[in-house]
Design a protein around this motif. Sequence first.
Motif, short mmCIF file in Angstrom:
data_model
loop_
_atom_site.label_atom_id
_atom_site.label_comp_id
_atom_site.label_asym_id
_atom_site.label_seq_id
_atom_site.Cartn_x
_atom_site.Cartn_y
_atom_site.Cartn_z
N SER A 52 0.82 -1.21 0.00
CA SER A 52 0.00 0.00 0.00
C SER A 52 0.86 1.26 0.00
CB SER A 52 -0.91 0.00 1.23
OG SER A 52 -1.54 1.25 1.40
N THR A 53 0.32 2.33 -0.56
CA THR A 53 1.01 3.62 -0.52
C THR A 53 1.25 4.08 0.91
OG1 THR A 53 0.98 5.87 -1.43
CG2 THR A 53 -1.09 5.06 -0.54
N GLN A 54 0.47 3.54 1.84
CA GLN A 54 0.62 3.88 3.25
C GLN A 54 2.00 3.51 3.78
OE1 GLN A 54 -2.11 5.32 4.05
NE2 GLN A 54 -2.02 5.69 6.25
N ALA A 55 2.69 2.63 3.10
CA ALA A 55 4.02 2.19 3.56
C ALA A 55 5.13 3.14 3.11
CB ALA A 55 4.31 0.78 3.05
N ASN A 56 4.79 4.20 2.35
CA ASN A 56 5.76 5.22 1.97
C ASN A 56 6.95 4.69 1.17
OD1 ASN A 56 5.32 6.27 5.34
ND2 ASN A 56 4.18 7.04 3.61
N MET A 57 6.68 3.99 0.09
CA MET A 57 7.72 3.40 -0.74
C MET A 57 8.30 4.49 -1.65
SD MET A 57 9.64 1.23 -2.17
CE MET A 57 9.46 2.10 -3.70
N THR A 58 9.55 4.93 -1.35
CA THR A 58 10.12 6.06 -2.07
C THR A 58 11.48 5.79 -2.72
OG1 THR A 58 11.11 6.85 0.01
CG2 THR A 58 8.95 7.76 -0.59
N LEU A 104 3.34 3.29 -5.19
CA LEU A 104 4.33 4.32 -4.89
C LEU A 104 3.77 5.40 -3.96
CD1 LEU A 104 5.79 4.84 -8.48
CD2 LEU A 104 6.60 3.29 -6.68
N ALA A 105 4.64 5.92 -3.13
CA ALA A 105 4.27 7.10 -2.35
C ALA A 105 3.91 8.23 -3.31
CB ALA A 105 5.43 7.51 -1.45
N ARG A 106 2.94 9.02 -2.94
CA ARG A 106 2.49 10.11 -3.83
C ARG A 106 3.55 11.20 -3.97
NH1 ARG A 106 -2.26 8.54 -1.08
NH2 ARG A 106 -4.19 8.49 -2.31
N GLU A 107 4.59 11.16 -3.14
CA GLU A 107 5.59 12.22 -3.14
C GLU A 107 6.69 12.04 -4.19
OE1 GLU A 107 3.20 12.15 0.27
OE2 GLU A 107 4.52 10.55 -0.40
N LEU A 108 6.60 11.05 -5.05
CA LEU A 108 7.64 10.80 -6.04
C LEU A 108 7.38 11.59 -7.33
CD1 LEU A 108 8.23 6.95 -5.76
CD2 LEU A 108 9.52 8.81 -4.73
N THR A 109 8.45 12.10 -7.90
CA THR A 109 8.37 12.78 -9.19
C THR A 109 8.55 11.76 -10.32
OG1 THR A 109 10.75 13.16 -9.31
CG2 THR A 109 9.42 14.84 -8.18
N PHE A 110 8.23 12.19 -11.55
CA PHE A 110 8.46 11.31 -12.69
C PHE A 110 9.93 10.92 -12.78
CE2 PHE A 110 4.45 12.63 -15.01
CZ PHE A 110 3.95 11.34 -15.10
N GLN A 111 10.83 11.85 -12.51
CA GLN A 111 12.26 11.54 -12.58
C GLN A 111 12.62 10.43 -11.60
OE1 GLN A 111 14.81 14.88 -11.70
NE2 GLN A 111 16.68 13.75 -12.17
N GLU A 112 12.08 10.50 -10.39
CA GLU A 112 12.37 9.47 -9.39
C GLU A 112 11.74 8.14 -9.78
OE1 GLU A 112 12.64 11.62 -5.11
OE2 GLU A 112 10.77 11.97 -6.19
N ILE A 113 10.55 8.18 -10.38
CA ILE A 113 9.88 6.95 -10.80
C ILE A 113 10.68 6.26 -11.90
CG2 ILE A 113 7.79 5.99 -11.84
CD1 ILE A 113 6.24 8.27 -10.46
N HIS A 114 11.21 7.04 -12.85
CA HIS A 114 12.05 6.46 -13.91
C HIS A 114 13.30 5.80 -13.30
CE1 HIS A 114 10.19 7.52 -17.74
NE2 HIS A 114 9.82 8.66 -17.20
N GLN A 115 13.93 6.47 -12.34
CA GLN A 115 15.11 5.90 -11.69
C GLN A 115 14.75 4.62 -10.95
OE1 GLN A 115 16.17 9.24 -9.25
NE2 GLN A 115 17.40 10.23 -10.83
N LEU A 116 13.62 4.63 -10.29
CA LEU A 116 13.17 3.46 -9.56
C LEU A 116 12.89 2.30 -10.50
CD1 LEU A 116 12.28 2.32 -6.80
CD2 LEU A 116 10.03 3.31 -7.21
#
Length: 407
Positions: free
Chosen positions: A116-122, A140-152
């Motif tokens: 769940s997003t509640q787990a703060n996966m960043t 994913l945590a809602r606090e991630l940017t597209f750049q961070e998502i691509h890196q992830l």
Amino acid sequence: MKKIELLAPAGDLEKLKIAIDYGADAVYFGGEMFSLRAGAGNLTLEEIREGVEYAHARGKKAYLTVNIYAHNEDIKPFEEYLNKIKDLDIDAFLVSDPGILLLLKEAIPQAELHLSTQANMTNFKAAEFWHHQGVKRIVLARELTFQEIHQLQRKLPEGMEMEAFVQGAMCISYSGRCLLSNYMIERDANRGQCAHPCRWKYSLVEEQRPNEYYPVEEDQRGTYILNSRDLCMIEYIPELIEAGLASAKIEGRMKSVFYVATIVSAYRKAIDAYYENPENYEFQEEWLQELKKVSHREFTTGFYFDKATNKDQDYQTSAYTREYSFTGLVKDYDAATGLALVEQRNKMSVGEEIEIFGPYTDFFTQTLEVLLDEDGQPLESAPHPQQLLQIKVNQPVTAGFMLRKKR
């Protein structure tokens, strides 16, 4: 290219069916216990069984949320609950608490686990950790940017998927980890009872002047300093898909069937249009206008393009914009007479202009000219909730179509 999943909220069994009928690839819902939406209708064991069967019969998936942060007193009831649901053909379980995850693995070894997003996966190391615990998909945590998502995405363990919210209410606290509600009125947000104090009106008080309330912003008597706008990413379908997301998630288990149908329908059209012709995809403004016909706050793209700023907040009001009323749900249609049997949801009257829409269709507009009760007697208006009516419609409809009117 594997098509991105459109994942819709199902606050109760009716919403589950509506979400699937209007184009969701999967639905997520809570049982009567252990999910973070205690105020939603939620589903009994029999309703879960019926809902899962309804989804599977149409080639869709059904996910159960059990994403509370459990206290000691929750462990034994949760074990008992698992014994009741372990034979249901649920496609995946959304979890956030490691103890809940462990109990799930023990009771249902074959269970597919989504974090769940509640787990703060960043970050990618956290993804690696959860992969070792048997988690297949991370929300994913809602606090991630597209750049961070691509890196992830480039560093994800093989076989692990990413899911992210694309539409709905945002939380001022880090991916929902809020203590305000519990502190102020003893309703624990992490156990499904959030009172949404982030939407309340606040003023500034100085310690030595306890009865003097100062505006936080100039010329405003109090301000909604914690009040986020609603997330809306329908204009950025290519970016969501190219980021490697396996699932696009809509928030809203507390919202109405009208909300679910409208949001799912708009995103379904946008996603399908992209896959039909990715190279020449063009966003259609009408999709965004459809989203604005349901109850909503002003929109934001959240953290996707950069860290959120004051432009992603609404300091003026926590009220929703409600320009349209959901007036009725079609239960049946007689092609010979052109009459639709409609369950009334809000008052409508002869002479009013209404819009009618359904799954995988565009809406049409007409004047309400023929309004009859269930027995065929003429009516001038229909003020009674869930009253069954007969309405003359200008185009064919089927069960599940909806009526709305501008306020």
